[in-house]
Motif scaffolding. Structure first.
Motif, PDB file in Angstrom:
ATOM      1  N   HIS A   1     -16.309  59.775  29.546  1.00  0.00           N
ATOM      2  CA  HIS A   1     -17.611  59.490  30.160  1.00  0.00           C
ATOM      3  C   HIS A   1     -18.024  60.730  30.946  1.00  0.00           C
ATOM      4  CE1 HIS A   1     -20.145  56.970  33.214  1.00  0.00           C
ATOM      5  NE2 HIS A   1     -20.901  57.557  32.304  1.00  0.00           N
ATOM      6  N   ILE A   2     -19.195  61.274  30.644  1.00  0.00           N
ATOM      7  CA  ILE A   2     -19.639  62.511  31.284  1.00  0.00           C
ATOM      8  C   ILE A   2     -21.027  62.322  31.876  1.00  0.00           C
ATOM      9  CG2 ILE A   2     -20.239  64.939  30.908  1.00  0.00           C
ATOM     10  CD1 ILE A   2     -18.103  65.044  28.759  1.00  0.00           C
ATOM     11  N   ILE A   3     -21.174  62.753  33.129  1.00  0.00           N
ATOM     12  CA  ILE A   3     -22.470  62.748  33.807  1.00  0.00           C
ATOM     13  C   ILE A   3     -22.881  64.200  34.033  1.00  0.00           C
ATOM     14  CG2 ILE A   3     -23.760  62.119  35.871  1.00  0.00           C
ATOM     15  CD1 ILE A   3     -23.011  59.704  34.328  1.00  0.00           C
ATOM     16  N   GLU A   4     -24.059  64.568  33.506  1.00  0.00           N
ATOM     17  CA  GLU A   4     -24.585  65.925  33.684  1.00  0.00           C
ATOM     18  C   GLU A   4     -25.825  65.892  34.569  1.00  0.00           C
ATOM     19  OE1 GLU A   4     -24.300  68.136  29.530  1.00  0.00           O
ATOM     20  OE2 GLU A   4     -24.855  66.012  29.306  1.00  0.00           O
ATOM     21  N   ARG A   5     -26.028  66.983  35.299  1.00  0.00           N
ATOM     22  CA  ARG A   5     -27.217  67.133  36.132  1.00  0.00           C
ATOM     23  C   ARG A   5     -27.846  68.505  35.874  1.00  0.00           C
ATOM     24  NH1 ARG A   5     -27.639  63.278  40.210  1.00  0.00           N
ATOM     25  NH2 ARG A   5     -25.859  61.864  40.265  1.00  0.00           N
ATOM     26  N   PHE A   6     -29.135  68.490  35.551  1.00  0.00           N
ATOM     27  CA  PHE A   6     -29.900  69.711  35.317  1.00  0.00           C
ATOM     28  C   PHE A   6     -30.969  69.809  36.404  1.00  0.00           C
ATOM     29  CE2 PHE A   6     -28.270  68.196  31.330  1.00  0.00           C
ATOM     30  CZ  PHE A   6     -28.044  69.297  30.508  1.00  0.00           C
ATOM     31  N   LYS A   7     -30.941  70.876  37.196  1.00  0.00           N
ATOM     32  CA  LYS A   7     -31.947  71.046  38.240  1.00  0.00           C
ATOM     33  C   LYS A   7     -32.515  72.456  38.161  1.00  0.00           C
ATOM     34  CE  LYS A   7     -32.955  70.430  43.132  1.00  0.00           C
ATOM     35  NZ  LYS A   7     -32.453  69.959  44.439  1.00  0.00           N
ATOM     36  N   ARG A   8     -33.820  72.554  37.915  1.00  0.00           N
ATOM     37  CA  ARG A   8     -34.462  73.864  37.859  1.00  0.00           C
ATOM     38  C   ARG A   8     -34.699  74.330  39.286  1.00  0.00           C
ATOM     39  NH1 ARG A   8     -38.814  76.027  33.453  1.00  0.00           N
ATOM     40  NH2 ARG A   8     -38.684  78.215  34.089  1.00  0.00           N
ATOM     41  N   VAL A   9     -33.952  75.347  39.714  1.00  0.00           N
ATOM     42  CA  VAL A   9     -34.023  75.790  41.103  1.00  0.00           C
ATOM     43  C   VAL A   9     -35.036  76.902  41.296  1.00  0.00           C
ATOM     44  CG1 VAL A   9     -31.696  75.031  41.657  1.00  0.00           C
ATOM     45  CG2 VAL A   9     -32.045  77.327  40.753  1.00  0.00           C
ATOM     46  N   ASP A  10     -35.393  77.610  40.233  1.00  0.00           N
ATOM     47  CA  ASP A  10     -36.469  78.592  40.291  1.00  0.00           C
ATOM     48  C   ASP A  10     -36.918  78.889  38.867  1.00  0.00           C
ATOM     49  OD1 ASP A  10     -34.799  80.715  39.161  1.00  0.00           O
ATOM     50  OD2 ASP A  10     -33.903  80.938  41.137  1.00  0.00           O
ATOM     51  N   ALA A  11     -37.839  79.827  38.716  1.00  0.00           N
ATOM     52  CA  ALA A  11     -38.432  80.093  37.407  1.00  0.00           C
ATOM     53  C   ALA A  11     -37.407  80.546  36.380  1.00  0.00           C
ATOM     54  CB  ALA A  11     -39.534  81.138  37.541  1.00  0.00           C
ATOM     55  N   ASN A  12     -36.308  81.137  36.843  1.00  0.00           N
ATOM     56  CA  ASN A  12     -35.338  81.728  35.921  1.00  0.00           C
ATOM     57  C   ASN A  12     -33.980  81.053  35.921  1.00  0.00           C
ATOM     58  OD1 ASN A  12     -37.064  83.922  35.021  1.00  0.00           O
ATOM     59  ND2 ASN A  12     -36.801  84.785  37.075  1.00  0.00           N
ATOM     60  N   THR A  13     -33.835  79.928  36.625  1.00  0.00           N
ATOM     61  CA  THR A  13     -32.510  79.332  36.781  1.00  0.00           C
ATOM     62  C   THR A  13     -32.541  77.814  36.706  1.00  0.00           C
ATOM     63  OG1 THR A  13     -32.008  81.140  38.329  1.00  0.00           O
ATOM     64  CG2 THR A  13     -30.421  79.325  38.198  1.00  0.00           C
ATOM     65  N   ILE A  14     -31.632  77.263  35.895  1.00  0.00           N
ATOM     66  CA  ILE A  14     -31.310  75.835  35.924  1.00  0.00           C
ATOM     67  C   ILE A  14     -29.882  75.710  36.437  1.00  0.00           C
ATOM     68  CG2 ILE A  14     -30.858  73.767  34.548  1.00  0.00           C
ATOM     69  CD1 ILE A  14     -33.012  74.664  32.606  1.00  0.00           C
ATOM     70  N   LEU A  15     -29.695  74.954  37.500  1.00  0.00           N
ATOM     71  CA  LEU A  15     -28.339  74.701  37.981  1.00  0.00           C
ATOM     72  C   LEU A  15     -27.784  73.513  37.210  1.00  0.00           C
ATOM     73  CD1 LEU A  15     -26.074  75.449  39.928  1.00  0.00           C
ATOM     74  CD2 LEU A  15     -27.049  73.828  41.565  1.00  0.00           C
ATOM     75  N   TYR A  16     -26.656  73.737  36.546  1.00  0.00           N
ATOM     76  CA  TYR A  16     -26.042  72.727  35.680  1.00  0.00           C
ATOM     77  C   TYR A  16     -24.747  72.237  36.318  1.00  0.00           C
ATOM     78  CZ  TYR A  16     -23.698  70.756  31.555  1.00  0.00           C
ATOM     79  OH  TYR A  16     -23.033  69.928  30.678  1.00  0.00           O
ATOM     80  N   ARG A  17     -24.571  70.933  36.322  1.00  0.00           N
ATOM     81  CA  ARG A  17     -23.367  70.333  36.904  1.00  0.00           C
ATOM     82  C   ARG A  17     -22.934  69.178  36.004  1.00  0.00           C
ATOM     83  NH1 ARG A  17     -21.369  70.420  42.287  1.00  0.00           N
ATOM     84  NH2 ARG A  17     -20.043  68.646  42.814  1.00  0.00           N
ATOM     85  N   ALA A  18     -21.655  69.086  35.725  1.00  0.00           N
ATOM     86  CA  ALA A  18     -21.148  68.016  34.857  1.00  0.00           C
ATOM     87  C   ALA A  18     -19.831  67.492  35.414  1.00  0.00           C
ATOM     88  CB  ALA A  18     -20.950  68.525  33.439  1.00  0.00           C
ATOM     89  N   THR A  19     -19.707  66.163  35.438  1.00  0.00           N
ATOM     90  CA  THR A  19     -18.474  65.518  35.884  1.00  0.00           C
ATOM     91  C   THR A  19     -17.831  64.800  34.711  1.00  0.00           C
ATOM     92  OG1 THR A  19     -19.279  65.236  38.148  1.00  0.00           O
ATOM     93  CG2 THR A  19     -17.487  63.797  37.438  1.00  0.00           C
ATOM     94  N   ILE A  20     -16.557  65.110  34.478  1.00  0.00           N
ATOM     95  CA  ILE A  20     -15.808  64.592  33.331  1.00  0.00           C
ATOM     96  C   ILE A  20     -14.858  63.509  33.822  1.00  0.00           C
ATOM     97  CG2 ILE A  20     -14.127  65.176  31.547  1.00  0.00           C
ATOM     98  CD1 ILE A  20     -16.236  67.937  33.033  1.00  0.00           C
ATOM     99  N   ASP A  21     -14.925  62.355  33.191  1.00  0.00           N
ATOM    100  CA  ASP A  21     -14.076  61.227  33.585  1.00  0.00           C
ATOM    101  C   ASP A  21     -13.465  60.600  32.338  1.00  0.00           C
ATOM    102  OD1 ASP A  21     -12.818  59.219  35.009  1.00  0.00           O
ATOM    103  OD2 ASP A  21     -14.606  57.953  35.125  1.00  0.00           O
ATOM    104  N   ASP A  22     -12.155  60.612  32.248  1.00  0.00           N
ATOM    105  CA  ASP A  22     -11.434  59.922  31.170  1.00  0.00           C
ATOM    106  C   ASP A  22     -10.053  59.552  31.701  1.00  0.00           C
ATOM    107  OD1 ASP A  22     -10.094  58.963  28.991  1.00  0.00           O
ATOM    108  OD2 ASP A  22     -10.678  60.557  27.634  1.00  0.00           O
ATOM    109  N   PRO A  23      -9.911  58.340  32.241  1.00  0.00           N
ATOM    110  CA  PRO A  23      -8.649  57.943  32.872  1.00  0.00           C
ATOM    111  C   PRO A  23      -7.476  57.864  31.911  1.00  0.00           C
ATOM    112  CG  PRO A  23     -10.150  56.075  32.695  1.00  0.00           C
ATOM    113  CD  PRO A  23     -10.941  57.286  32.320  1.00  0.00           C
TER     114      PRO A  23
END
Length: 328
Positions: free
Chosen positions: A257-279
């Motif tokens: 199960h993976i949750i990703e987050r995409f946040k455009r912080v400025d004109a040239n950058t997307i901050l990408y974050r992903a949490t990986i869960d597999d018990p």
């Protein structure tokens, strides 16, 4: 006439500084941040933290420059003894990779103005968590299987990009780290340069039945403020994250199960974050975070399987080795 004091003016200027990035951020007609364009996640920062940076999640500019300089010099395109090639090819002088393939950029990943020492931000040590007993058992079993082409890893067969470049999580690989995003209110498409994988994120939808399994999983998106959140389940029985990143034999990813987050912080950058869960595989969740940077397009078609004689060589070599064992 009312006189506006310096404290009031200072507050207005501070508020303006906070709002300016939001007001200048490109948006789609439906009001959400516009993620469309061509992006790259190329970086010298590795998934796990190198021992040289043990205990340090970030480094100073001078430390970063020194590390970057050494990395680029020791893995220079003119060196056949580059450490990164030995990691890939071992001592095999006729292996399929040379430095012409490699494009990892020239800098460590920068987040919030500071350079990072690993893509993993949690656990704090920057390492992939320990495996469960079940996963360790799989690892102890024979990793290489040469009886049938269908037993070989998906990237080796040119079916998916290696190192989880297609995601999720979408991790940088040795080369071909470009992506194109196309966005509509109902769907977001991510074209991956390597092996031209395509992710389709269905917005505000429901996951398909658990009986429907896909190599890249079933991705459902929604907006939380200005952050695109993508929830992915329904992975199949072969998973690139396990094979190429965690060093596991191809194992079922049915509990991944993976949750990703995409946040455009400025004109040239997307901050990408992903949490990986597999018990069933890892003893705890783990999270990566790094930037996607705007880059000129287009993303060209990736040719992988054309003229690919590796399958014949791999399976034929295994048959030859088996014949030599029988002769002895």
């Amino acid at each position: 006439m009312t006189c506006l004091g310096p404290r009031f003016l200072s507050s207005v200027l501070s508020l303006g500084a906070l709002l300016l990035p939001l007001l200048s951020q490109p948006r789609t007609p439906d009001g959400h941040p516009d993620l469309q364009g061509t992006w790259t996640n190329v970086t010298l920062t590795s998934v796990e933290r190198p021992d040289v940076f043990a205990g340090k999640s970030t480094v100073s500019e001078s430390e970063a420059r020194a590390y970057e300089k050494k990395e680029l010099e020791t893995n220079n395109i003119d060196r056949d003894d580059a450490p990164i090639l030995k990691t890939i090819n071992g001592d095999n002088a006729v292996a399929g990779y040379n430095n012409l393939f490699i494009d990892r950029g020239s800098e460590l990943a920068r987040v919030d103005g500071v350079k990072r020492t690993s893509l993993i931000v949690d656990p704090p040590d920057g390492k992939i968590p320990a495996l469960t007993e079940s996963a360790r058992k799989d690892r102890r079993e024979q990793f290489e299987r040469y009886d049938d082409i269908h037993d070989r890893p998906l990237p080796e067969r040119c079916l998916l990009g290696f190192s989880s470049t297609g995601g999720p999580p979408m991790l940088p690989a040795l080369y071909n780290n470009n992506y194109q995003i196309v966005q509509t209110p109902d769907h977001i498409m991510i074209l991956v340069e390597m092996v031209h994988d395509v992710r389709i994120i269905r917005m505000n939808a429901q996951h398909r039945p658990s009986s429907v399994r896909q190599w890249l999983g079933d991705s459902i998106g929604h907006w939380e403020g200005d952050t695109l959140v993508v929830d992915t389940t329904n992975f199949g029985d072969q998973n690139i994250l396990f094979e190429d990143v965690a060093g596991l034999p191809s194992r079922s990813a049915r509990n991944l199960h993976i949750i990703e987050r995409f946040k455009r912080v400025d004109a040239n950058t997307i901050l990408y974050r992903a949490t990986i869960d597999d018990p069933t595989t890892f003893t705890r969740q783990w999270t990566v975070e790094f930037p996607f940077l705007a880059t000129p397009g287009p993303v060209f078609e990736y040719a992988c399987h054309e003229g690919n004689y590796a399958m014949t060589d791999i399976l034929g070599g295994a048959r030859k080795s088996e014949g030599e064992v029988v002769k002895k």
